[in-house]
Write an enzyme that holds these catalytic residues in place. Structure first.
Site, PDB file in Angstrom:
ATOM      1  N   PRO A   1       0.801  -1.219   0.000  1.00  0.00           N
ATOM      2  CA  PRO A   1       0.000   0.000   0.000  1.00  0.00           C
ATOM      3  C   PRO A   1       0.837   1.275   0.000  1.00  0.00           C
ATOM      4  O   PRO A   1       1.898   1.344   0.609  1.00  0.00           O
ATOM      5  CB  PRO A   1      -0.829  -0.114   1.280  1.00  0.00           C
ATOM      6  CG  PRO A   1      -0.086  -1.062   2.153  1.00  0.00           C
ATOM      7  CD  PRO A   1       0.598  -2.012   1.223  1.00  0.00           C
ATOM      8  N   ASN A   2       0.326   2.238  -0.723  1.00  0.00           N
ATOM      9  CA  ASN A   2       0.858   3.594  -0.838  1.00  0.00           C
ATOM     10  C   ASN A   2       2.119   3.703  -1.683  1.00  0.00           C
ATOM     11  O   ASN A   2       2.568   4.814  -1.954  1.00  0.00           O
ATOM     12  CB  ASN A   2       1.086   4.227   0.544  1.00  0.00           C
ATOM     13  CG  ASN A   2      -0.204   4.363   1.305  1.00  0.00           C
ATOM     14  OD1 ASN A   2      -1.174   4.895   0.791  1.00  0.00           O
ATOM     15  ND2 ASN A   2      -0.229   3.851   2.521  1.00  0.00           N
TER      16      ASN A   2
ATOM     17  N   ARG B   1       4.799  11.062  -2.319  1.00  0.00           N
ATOM     18  CA  ARG B   1       4.674  10.821  -0.879  1.00  0.00           C
ATOM     19  C   ARG B   1       6.031  10.907  -0.179  1.00  0.00           C
ATOM     20  O   ARG B   1       6.938  10.136  -0.470  1.00  0.00           O
ATOM     21  CB  ARG B   1       4.081   9.424  -0.668  1.00  0.00           C
ATOM     22  CG  ARG B   1       3.979   9.013   0.777  1.00  0.00           C
ATOM     23  CD  ARG B   1       3.494   7.571   0.881  1.00  0.00           C
ATOM     24  NE  ARG B   1       3.463   7.166   2.271  1.00  0.00           N
ATOM     25  CZ  ARG B   1       3.859   5.990   2.695  1.00  0.00           C
ATOM     26  NH1 ARG B   1       4.286   5.081   1.842  1.00  0.00           N
ATOM     27  NH2 ARG B   1       3.802   5.701   3.975  1.00  0.00           N
TER      28      ARG B   1
ATOM     29  N   TYR C   1      11.215   8.468   1.202  1.00  0.00           N
ATOM     30  CA  TYR C   1      11.112   7.407   0.202  1.00  0.00           C
ATOM     31  C   TYR C   1      11.805   7.711  -1.122  1.00  0.00           C
ATOM     32  O   TYR C   1      11.835   6.863  -2.006  1.00  0.00           O
ATOM     33  CB  TYR C   1       9.634   7.085  -0.062  1.00  0.00           C
ATOM     34  CG  TYR C   1       8.921   6.610   1.183  1.00  0.00           C
ATOM     35  CD1 TYR C   1       9.192   5.362   1.722  1.00  0.00           C
ATOM     36  CD2 TYR C   1       8.002   7.422   1.837  1.00  0.00           C
ATOM     37  CE1 TYR C   1       8.559   4.928   2.869  1.00  0.00           C
ATOM     38  CE2 TYR C   1       7.363   6.993   2.988  1.00  0.00           C
ATOM     39  CZ  TYR C   1       7.643   5.748   3.504  1.00  0.00           C
ATOM     40  OH  TYR C   1       7.016   5.315   4.642  1.00  0.00           O
TER      41      TYR C   1
ATOM     42  N   ASN D   1       7.951  -5.739  -1.061  1.00  0.00           N
ATOM     43  CA  ASN D   1       7.963  -4.540  -0.239  1.00  0.00           C
ATOM     44  C   ASN D   1       6.540  -4.436   0.304  1.00  0.00           C
ATOM     45  O   ASN D   1       5.665  -3.855  -0.342  1.00  0.00           O
ATOM     46  CB  ASN D   1       8.344  -3.304  -1.055  1.00  0.00           C
ATOM     47  CG  ASN D   1       8.433  -2.061  -0.196  1.00  0.00           C
ATOM     48  OD1 ASN D   1       7.896  -2.017   0.908  1.00  0.00           O
ATOM     49  ND2 ASN D   1       9.091  -1.036  -0.718  1.00  0.00           N
TER      50      ASN D   1
ATOM     51  N   ALA E   1       3.273  -0.937   4.823  1.00  0.00           N
ATOM     52  CA  ALA E   1       2.669  -0.980   6.161  1.00  0.00           C
ATOM     53  C   ALA E   1       2.211  -2.376   6.564  1.00  0.00           C
ATOM     54  O   ALA E   1       2.149  -2.680   7.764  1.00  0.00           O
ATOM     55  CB  ALA E   1       1.501   0.000   6.236  1.00  0.00           C
TER      56      ALA E   1
ATOM     57  N   GLU F   1      12.461  -9.609   1.725  1.00  0.00           N
ATOM     58  CA  GLU F   1      11.684  -8.465   2.208  1.00  0.00           C
ATOM     59  C   GLU F   1      12.495  -7.208   1.906  1.00  0.00           C
ATOM     60  O   GLU F   1      13.689  -7.152   2.189  1.00  0.00           O
ATOM     61  CB  GLU F   1      11.445  -8.593   3.706  1.00  0.00           C
ATOM     62  CG  GLU F   1      10.715  -7.423   4.307  1.00  0.00           C
ATOM     63  CD  GLU F   1      10.576  -7.526   5.817  1.00  0.00           C
ATOM     64  OE1 GLU F   1      10.225  -6.506   6.428  1.00  0.00           O
ATOM     65  OE2 GLU F   1      10.820  -8.612   6.391  1.00  0.00           O
TER      66      GLU F   1
ATOM     67  N   HIS G   1      12.568  -2.797   1.827  1.00  0.00           N
ATOM     68  CA  HIS G   1      12.036  -1.487   2.222  1.00  0.00           C
ATOM     69  C   HIS G   1      12.945  -0.401   1.675  1.00  0.00           C
ATOM     70  O   HIS G   1      14.180  -0.532   1.727  1.00  0.00           O
ATOM     71  CB  HIS G   1      11.941  -1.367   3.747  1.00  0.00           C
ATOM     72  CG  HIS G   1      11.061  -2.394   4.347  1.00  0.00           C
ATOM     73  ND1 HIS G   1       9.687  -2.309   4.307  1.00  0.00           N
ATOM     74  CD2 HIS G   1      11.352  -3.569   4.963  1.00  0.00           C
ATOM     75  CE1 HIS G   1       9.171  -3.374   4.888  1.00  0.00           C
ATOM     76  NE2 HIS G   1      10.165  -4.163   5.286  1.00  0.00           N
ATOM     77  N   LEU G   2      12.351   0.658   1.170  1.00  0.00           N
ATOM     78  CA  LEU G   2      13.125   1.777   0.648  1.00  0.00           C
ATOM     79  C   LEU G   2      13.873   2.507   1.756  1.00  0.00           C
ATOM     80  O   LEU G   2      15.032   2.876   1.606  1.00  0.00           O
ATOM     81  CB  LEU G   2      12.202   2.759  -0.086  1.00  0.00           C
ATOM     82  CG  LEU G   2      11.531   2.200  -1.338  1.00  0.00           C
ATOM     83  CD1 LEU G   2      10.393   3.109  -1.777  1.00  0.00           C
ATOM     84  CD2 LEU G   2      12.544   2.029  -2.448  1.00  0.00           C
ATOM     85  N   SER G   3      13.205   2.719   2.874  1.00  0.00           N
ATOM     86  CA  SER G   3      13.810   3.424   4.000  1.00  0.00           C
ATOM     87  C   SER G   3      14.390   2.413   4.987  1.00  0.00           C
ATOM     88  O   SER G   3      14.073   1.229   4.945  1.00  0.00           O
ATOM     89  CB  SER G   3      12.767   4.293   4.707  1.00  0.00           C
ATOM     90  OG  SER G   3      11.788   3.482   5.338  1.00  0.00           O
TER      91      SER G   3
ATOM     92  N   ARG H   1      13.269   4.404  12.189  1.00  0.00           N
ATOM     93  CA  ARG H   1      11.967   5.053  12.190  1.00  0.00           C
ATOM     94  C   ARG H   1      11.188   4.703  13.458  1.00  0.00           C
ATOM     95  O   ARG H   1      11.740   4.209  14.422  1.00  0.00           O
ATOM     96  CB  ARG H   1      11.226   4.665  10.905  1.00  0.00           C
ATOM     97  CG  ARG H   1      12.040   5.140   9.681  1.00  0.00           C
ATOM     98  CD  ARG H   1      11.361   4.943   8.380  1.00  0.00           C
ATOM     99  NE  ARG H   1      10.135   5.722   8.343  1.00  0.00           N
ATOM    100  CZ  ARG H   1       9.147   5.487   7.496  1.00  0.00           C
ATOM    101  NH1 ARG H   1       9.250   4.509   6.632  1.00  0.00           N
ATOM    102  NH2 ARG H   1       8.065   6.215   7.504  1.00  0.00           N
TER     103      ARG H   1
END
Length: 145
Positions: free
Chosen positions: A11-12, A19, A24, A75, A78, A99, A101-103, A108
């Site tokens: 999502p997103n 965003r 990101y 990815n 959330a 798995e 993730h960009l960040s 975080r």
């Protein structure tokens, strides 16, 4: 016949480039798809690249990968922190999974430090932005040799 890598985006991620670019990056999901296809071609993989904002659709695609894909890069966005359903689907198909993730999720919020996907993933790549997709494909090339 080329091996197929299913790349799923949660999502997103369709909002990339708009965003929170400070978190990101400024590249769009279409840019990342092009990077992934280029690296896949270089490594001899067919890349099946998809995005959904719907958990059930991601679960269905994971299930459909059984017998049609050789590995998965996901990815989950959330859903990383909430989806037992994605965890269970990945466990069921038992394909090598990375798995992504960009960040760097570990820098975080605390709730982002827990991943249901990591429990069933071959490896985790985070914090390298769009370059992480190249790294994931390279890691799978080594894994599938």
């Amino acid at each position: 016949m080329a091996r197929t890598i299913l790349i799923l985006n949660g999502p997103n991620l369709n909002m990339l480039g708009v965003r929170e670019p400070g978190t990101y990056g400024s590249q769009s999901l279409a840019d990342i798809e092009a990077i992934s296809r280029e690296e896949g071609d270089r490594l001899g993989f067919a890349v099946d690249f998809r995005q959904s904002n719907h958990e059930g659709e991601l679960v269905t695609w994971i299930q459909q990968a059984h017998g049609t894909a050789d590995a998965i890069i996901i990815n989950p966005a959330a859903y990383t922190h909430t989806s037992v359903a994605i965890h269970d689907a990945l466990r069921a198909v038992a394909l090598p999974t990375i798995e992504l993730h960009l960040s760097n999720v570990h820098q975080r919020e605390d709730f982002r430090h827990r991943s249901y996907v990591s429990l069933v993933a071959y490896g985790v790549i985070c914090g390298f932005g769009a370059h992480g997709y190249r790294l994931a494909l390279q890691a799978l090339a080594d894994k599938l040799q």
